[in-house]
Design an enzyme around this catalytic site. Structure first.
Site, short mmCIF file in Angstrom:
data_model
loop_
_atom_site.label_atom_id
_atom_site.label_comp_id
_atom_site.label_asym_id
_atom_site.label_seq_id
_atom_site.Cartn_x
_atom_site.Cartn_y
_atom_site.Cartn_z
N ASP A 253 -61.60 -26.01 56.78
CA ASP A 253 -61.68 -25.43 58.02
C ASP A 253 -62.68 -23.98 58.04
O ASP A 253 -62.75 -23.41 57.07
CB ASP A 253 -60.38 -24.67 58.27
CG ASP A 253 -60.17 -24.33 59.63
OD1 ASP A 253 -60.91 -23.86 60.32
OD2 ASP A 253 -58.70 -24.02 60.17
N ARG A 254 -63.73 -23.89 59.09
CA ARG A 254 -64.58 -23.03 59.06
C ARG A 254 -64.08 -21.58 58.84
O ARG A 254 -64.84 -20.75 58.51
CB ARG A 254 -65.35 -23.16 60.31
CG ARG A 254 -67.00 -22.46 60.36
CD ARG A 254 -67.69 -22.74 61.43
NE ARG A 254 -67.20 -22.36 62.64
CZ ARG A 254 -67.39 -22.80 63.95
NH1 ARG A 254 -68.12 -23.93 63.85
NH2 ARG A 254 -67.00 -22.35 64.98
N LYS A 255 -62.87 -21.31 59.57
CA LYS A 255 -62.33 -19.96 59.32
C LYS A 255 -61.59 -19.67 58.26
O LYS A 255 -61.04 -18.71 58.26
CB LYS A 255 -61.31 -19.71 60.59
CG LYS A 255 -60.32 -20.62 60.86
CD LYS A 255 -59.56 -20.32 62.02
CE LYS A 255 -58.38 -20.91 62.29
NZ LYS A 255 -58.59 -22.62 62.43
N GLU B 72 -53.01 -37.50 67.75
CA GLU B 72 -51.57 -38.46 67.76
C GLU B 72 -51.54 -39.28 68.87
O GLU B 72 -50.63 -40.22 69.10
CB GLU B 72 -50.35 -37.34 68.14
CG GLU B 72 -50.31 -36.63 66.72
CD GLU B 72 -48.96 -35.83 66.56
OE1 GLU B 72 -48.07 -35.94 67.59
OE2 GLU B 72 -48.75 -34.83 65.64
N TYR C 138 -54.54 -25.70 65.54
CA TYR C 138 -53.57 -26.60 65.51
C TYR C 138 -53.36 -27.31 66.83
O TYR C 138 -53.29 -26.61 67.86
CB TYR C 138 -52.21 -26.24 64.98
CG TYR C 138 -51.03 -26.85 65.09
CD1 TYR C 138 -50.88 -28.12 64.04
CD2 TYR C 138 -50.15 -26.96 66.22
CE1 TYR C 138 -49.57 -28.69 64.08
CE2 TYR C 138 -48.98 -27.62 66.23
CZ TYR C 138 -48.84 -28.61 65.21
OH TYR C 138 -47.72 -29.27 65.06
N LYS D 56 -44.96 -33.88 53.29
CA LYS D 56 -45.88 -33.04 52.82
C LYS D 56 -45.43 -32.64 51.31
O LYS D 56 -44.44 -32.56 51.11
CB LYS D 56 -45.87 -31.80 53.46
CG LYS D 56 -46.37 -31.90 55.08
CD LYS D 56 -46.13 -30.50 55.84
CE LYS D 56 -46.64 -30.81 57.14
NZ LYS D 56 -46.46 -29.36 57.82
N ARG E 112 -48.54 -34.51 77.54
CA ARG E 112 -49.89 -33.85 76.63
C ARG E 112 -51.26 -33.99 76.83
O ARG E 112 -52.08 -33.55 76.79
CB ARG E 112 -49.79 -34.57 75.08
CG ARG E 112 -48.24 -33.99 74.49
CD ARG E 112 -48.23 -34.64 73.13
NE ARG E 112 -47.25 -34.06 72.41
CZ ARG E 112 -47.21 -34.31 71.06
NH1 ARG E 112 -47.91 -35.25 70.47
NH2 ARG E 112 -46.22 -33.72 70.25
N LYS F 119 -43.81 -37.04 76.09
CA LYS F 119 -45.20 -36.71 75.43
C LYS F 119 -46.33 -37.08 76.44
O LYS F 119 -47.30 -36.60 76.13
CB LYS F 119 -45.42 -37.69 74.39
CG LYS F 119 -44.59 -37.21 72.97
CD LYS F 119 -44.91 -38.05 71.78
CE LYS F 119 -44.56 -37.45 70.61
NZ LYS F 119 -45.04 -37.95 69.13
#
Length: 409
Positions: free
Chosen positions: A135-137, A299, A167, A380, A234, A231
């Site tokens: 991530d660039r930041k 997604e 995100y 995770k 979205r 959904k």
């Protein structure tokens, strides 16, 4: 006595087999590449759900742990030979099929160089190729540490174009696309691309991943299911991106595709032809442009393209009943709203680690369930939550890699 007709070919086969066996390293030649978790952990007991082993693992993860920092990796990677050897990377293909079936990885991360490096070690094979998007930041010292690790391998590189990832925004897809484009241009004839994030971990060896993808016979591994009604918002509404993604009341035009919309996982295993198709097909390019102001496009993009007629490696009609389906392909995940008492109908046991954004960050007590799941990866993991879980899974995956090393076809 006349020599039987079968004798000459039999003797040749026997002698040739002995010759090949002499060329192969003996099994014990790989023992130094094992990754034992340490004296304080009984990973065999953890995988067998032994209460005493699980309690030791819990206490192991609770103790004050000094994290491995970016400065540690910068120091270690100054001597690449020592780093690669000391960290016990696999530096030769362990089977002929692995050598002839290289894989490409897109690795999108934003924190924890330690977890990134442990994931890299778990999936690393010298015939594969790895693109890392940071991530660039993210802080400069993370970028420096990742580049230092990557510089120790000829087949690992940091993406030339880095996105500032928000995100649930298009930037997450663009990060993968940046890596995909560079991987297509790389001088490695990889067969499948796998995208991972920094909290993923494999549930098997490179050989097992290759064997599973070989069996797919040129088809993609993409979770896809009919979206629930909620959904659809979205992509029915225009979204604005700042520090977060915000839905507006502005309706969007229908998607510019022949098929219908599907949803699924952001993580896929897709063929080289499919990746090439993403950059040359006008319908796909229009769909990408249309998706830029949708919520969490990662997604729906891959799941929808998987059902699009004519997409390389697609299997239109192969759908999952729901995102918690036990038949899902991409990732083994425990959602908070699906875990509980299996005897009362829960999809799986509750999280033994800690829930984060409704997803389980696995603890050691989850491993006995994980190692029996069909997906090739799980999400995770975080050593700050359970270093024991990561260590025991590292040991288990490496043991599977070394089983039969130098012997299997």
């Amino acid at each position: 006595m006349a020599t039987p007709r079968w004798a000459a070919p039999f003797l040749f086969s026997l002698l040739f087999g002995l010759f090949l066996r002499l060329l192969r390293p003996p099994a014990h030649a790989y023992r130094h590449l094992a990754l034992p978790a340490g004296a304080n952990l009984s990973c065999g007991g953890v995988l067998d759900s032994d209460p005493e082993a699980l309690e030791r693992a819990r206490l192991y993860s609770l103790r004050r742990r000094r994290p491995v920092t970016e400065m540690d990796y910068l120091r270690l990677a100054r001597d690449c030979s020592s780093f690669v050897g000391g960290r016990r990377y696999l530096t030769a293909p362990l089977s002929r099929r692995e050598r002839s079936f290289p894989l490409a990885y897109s690795m999108v991360i934003h924190e924890s160089v330690e977890m990134f490096e442990r994931l890299l070690r778990a999936v690393y094979a010298p015939q594969n190729i790895y693109c890392v998007h940071v991530d660039r930041k993210s802080p400069g010292h993370l970028h420096a540490a990742v580049r230092a690790v990557a510089a120790c391998f000829p087949n690992v590189f940091v993406a030339a174009r880095l996105e500032s990832v928000t995100y649930a925004s298009w930037s997450r897809v663009q990060a993968d696309l940046n890596c995909m484009e560079e991987l297509l241009a790389a001088p490695v004839a990889w067969r499948y691309l796998i995208n991972v994030c920094g909290k993923d971990f494999p549930l098997g060896s490179n050989r097992e991943t290759v064997e599973a993808l070989w069996a797919m016979n040129g088809t993609n591994v993409v979770d896809s299911y009919v979206p629930p009604s909620f959904k659809a918002a979205r992509w029915k509404f225009h979204h604005e991106v700042g520090d977060y993604v915000r839905r507006t009341s502005q309706l969007k035009a229908p998607p510019p595709i022949r098929g219908r919309m599907f949803v699924g996982s952001a993580y896929v295993m897709v063929t080289r032809d499919f990746v090439r198709y993403l950059f040359i097909d006008p319908e796909v390019r229009a769909f990408f442009e249309w998706s830029r102001d949708t919520y969490s496009p990662d997604e729906h993009i891959w799941a929808t393209l998987q059902g699009l007629p004519g997409a390389p490696g697609s299997l239109p009609g192969r759908l999952l009943p729901h995102p918690g389906s036990p038949n899902k392909l991409s990732r083994a995940v425990k959602w908070s709203f699906l875990g509980g008492d299996v005897a009362r109908g829960a999809a799986y046991p509750p999280c033994a680690g800690r829930y984060r954004h409704m997803v389980c960050v696995f603890g050691a007590g989850d491993l006995a369930w994980l190692v029996h799941q069909s997906p090739l990866f799980a999400n995770k993991f975080d050593p700050e939550v359970s270093d024991a879980a990561v260590r025991c899974l590292e040991e288990w995956v490496r043991d599977r890699a070394l089983q039969g090393a130098g012997i299997r076809p």
